[in-house]
Design an enzyme around this catalytic site. Structure first.
Site, PDB file in Angstrom:
ATOM      1  CE  LYS A  82      23.899 118.342 -63.263  1.00 55.35           C
ATOM      2  NZ  LYS A  82      24.493 118.382 -61.943  1.00 55.35           N
ATOM      3  NE  ARG A 129      38.086  98.766 -68.733  1.00 55.80           N
ATOM      4  CZ  ARG A 129      39.294  98.224 -68.508  1.00 55.80           C
ATOM      5  NH1 ARG A 129      40.218  98.884 -67.850  1.00 55.80           N
ATOM      6  NH2 ARG A 129      39.562  97.008 -68.946  1.00 55.80           N
ATOM      7  CE1 TYR A 163      23.422 117.288 -57.845  1.00 62.25           C
ATOM      8  CE2 TYR A 163      24.772 115.332 -57.517  1.00 62.25           C
ATOM      9  CZ  TYR A 163      23.701 115.970 -58.125  1.00 62.25           C
ATOM     10  OH  TYR A 163      22.924 115.273 -59.004  1.00 62.25           O
ATOM     11  CG  ASP A 213      31.189 120.263 -57.760  1.00 65.57           C
ATOM     12  OD1 ASP A 213      31.090 120.944 -58.805  1.00 65.57           O
ATOM     13  OD2 ASP A 213      30.425 119.311 -57.503  1.00 65.57           O
TER      14      ASP A 213
END
Ligand SMILES: *Cc1c(COP(=O)(O)O)cnc(C)c1O
Length: 399
Positions: free
Chosen positions: A209, A59, A112, A184
């Protein structure tokens, strides 16, 4: 491998990998182990408290995931990078690291769809004030920022109408107000745009993406100054939106061809945008590479190329979209973007599915808007495909 002397394509292939190779293999291994064993109790303790390099538990850190982080870090010319299970996890964890009740954040209306939901649904209920400005209206953003804010959050180009914001100018405004400036850069990609070099403090990517590029792995990443990334990493290691090692490997592999893909996608997007401008059925074409784009000059100044994303509005709205898109042979009708395949979808089903028609209208997103993520196919075939799809619609209209 750092600094400006090495070109982006070389970095995409080589950066960040050497340290993680094992057994003489030339490729970074996928380390699936959840935990790392130590016979020496003192060494274990030193690694656990961060005094010595190494891994304890998946983690927190993982070698494959770190190789991916290092590659992004070098490509964005950042001091540090940390990764996430998805792009939205990168965004939400970064915001949660810095924002406290009573704080204020300034952003734009066209972020977004998921990011916009954080701004309109989740932050206000934590008593965080959100000011969303008209995208592309730099004076309006400067005015809001000058009132004081903890974060100025930008996205450029935006999804789906590819609006452009001047990063350098906004970074200045943000810093004058003492704000952290976050960009972003998912649509920009580290090949075409490096916000940190334009003054931003933190850069975020949905690795799902363009970075991965093959629509087969989810991921997110944030990079910037060590001191900031350290805080975000700490929030993430505790809250747990960790990137999966297999996703990290697929993204790392995808990134090796990032420069080739992005170059071809940009070429295809420019050709398709120009073609769409000639079509009777098309009302408007949005692409930063077109001189008709409202902020073409800013795009030219801060981007090396204009990227693979464009959108266009068709006459007849949703009905035309419903008829046109199924006629395309070489396009996935899907919600993702940035992949090697051309991908199309209406904004109302993809980027802004979370919004109501009224909210979309307020954002200037018509129901007949089609978003195109250009792939790497030969453009002649893509243009021919669009041509036959338009011909079907036109002959149907004539009947
Ligand atoms: C897709 C996307 C995101 C969210 O990324 P996920 O990996 O889907 O969580 C954030 N910003 C932009 C610009 C995107 O296109």
């Amino acid at each position: 491998m750092t600094g400006n002397s090495i070109k982006a394509g070389t970095k995409a292939v080589w950066a960040g990998e050497k340290e993680y190779l094992a057994h003489g293999a030339t490729q970074v291994p996928v380390v699936l182990s959840v935990a790392y064993g130590y016979d020496d109790m003192d060494e274990w303790y030193d690694v656990a408290i961060g005094k010595k390099k190494g891994h304890i538990y998946g983690r927190n850190t993982n070698p494959t995931v770190q190789a991916f982080e290092d590659k992004v870090k070098i490509m964005e010319e950042a001091e540090a990078a940390t990764s996430f299970s998805t792009g939205m996890a990168a965004i939400s964890n970064t915001l949660a690291t810095f924002l406290l009740p009573g704080d204020r954040i300034v952003s734009i209306k066209d972020t977004y769809g998921g990011t916009n939901k954080i701004f309109t649904e989740f932050l206000p209920r934590q008593q965080i004030e959100v000011a969303l400005c008209e995208t592309g209206n730099h004076e309006a953003i400067e005015e809001e920022v000058a009132k004081g804010c903890k974060i100025l959050y930008l996205e450029t180009p935006t999804n789906p109408t590819v609006k452009i914001t001047d990063i350098e100018r906004m970074a200045k405004a943000g810093h004058e107000a003492g704000a952290l400036v976050i960009v972003d850069n998912t649509f920009g990609t580290p090949i075409n745009q490096n916000p940190l070099l334009l003054g931003a403090d933190l850069v975020i990517h949905s690795a799902t993406k363009f970075l991965g590029g093959h629509a087969d792995a989810l991921g997110g990443v944030v990079c910037g100054a060590e001191e900031l990334v350290e805080k975000i990493y700490h929030y993430r290691e505790i809250n747990g939106a960790t990137m999966d090692p297999m996703a990290a490997y697929l993204t790392l592999r995808g990134m090796k061809t990032l420069h080739l893909r992005v170059r071809q996608q940009g070429k295809n997007a420019m050709a398709l945008a120009k073609y769409l401008q000639t079509k009777e059925l098309v009302e408007a074409v949005y692409y930063p590479g077109l001189e008709t784009h409202s902020n073409h000059d800013i795009a030219k100044k801060q981007m090396k190329d204009f990227g693979g994303m464009l959108s266009f509005a068709v006459k007849g709205g949703v009905d035309t979209v419903r008829d046109l898109l199924p006629k395309l042979e070489y396009a996935n009708r899907a919600a993702n973007l940035g992949a090697v395949e051309t991908t199309v979808g209406p904004a109302r089903t993809t980027s802004h599915v979370e919004c109501t028609p009224e909210e979309r209208a307020a954002m200037g997103i018509p129901e007949g808007l089609i978003r195109v993520s250009c792939g790497i196919e030969d453009i002649e075939d893509i243009l021919a495909d669009f041509e036959q799809a338009f011909n079907h619609i036109n002959s149907a209209l004539e009947v």
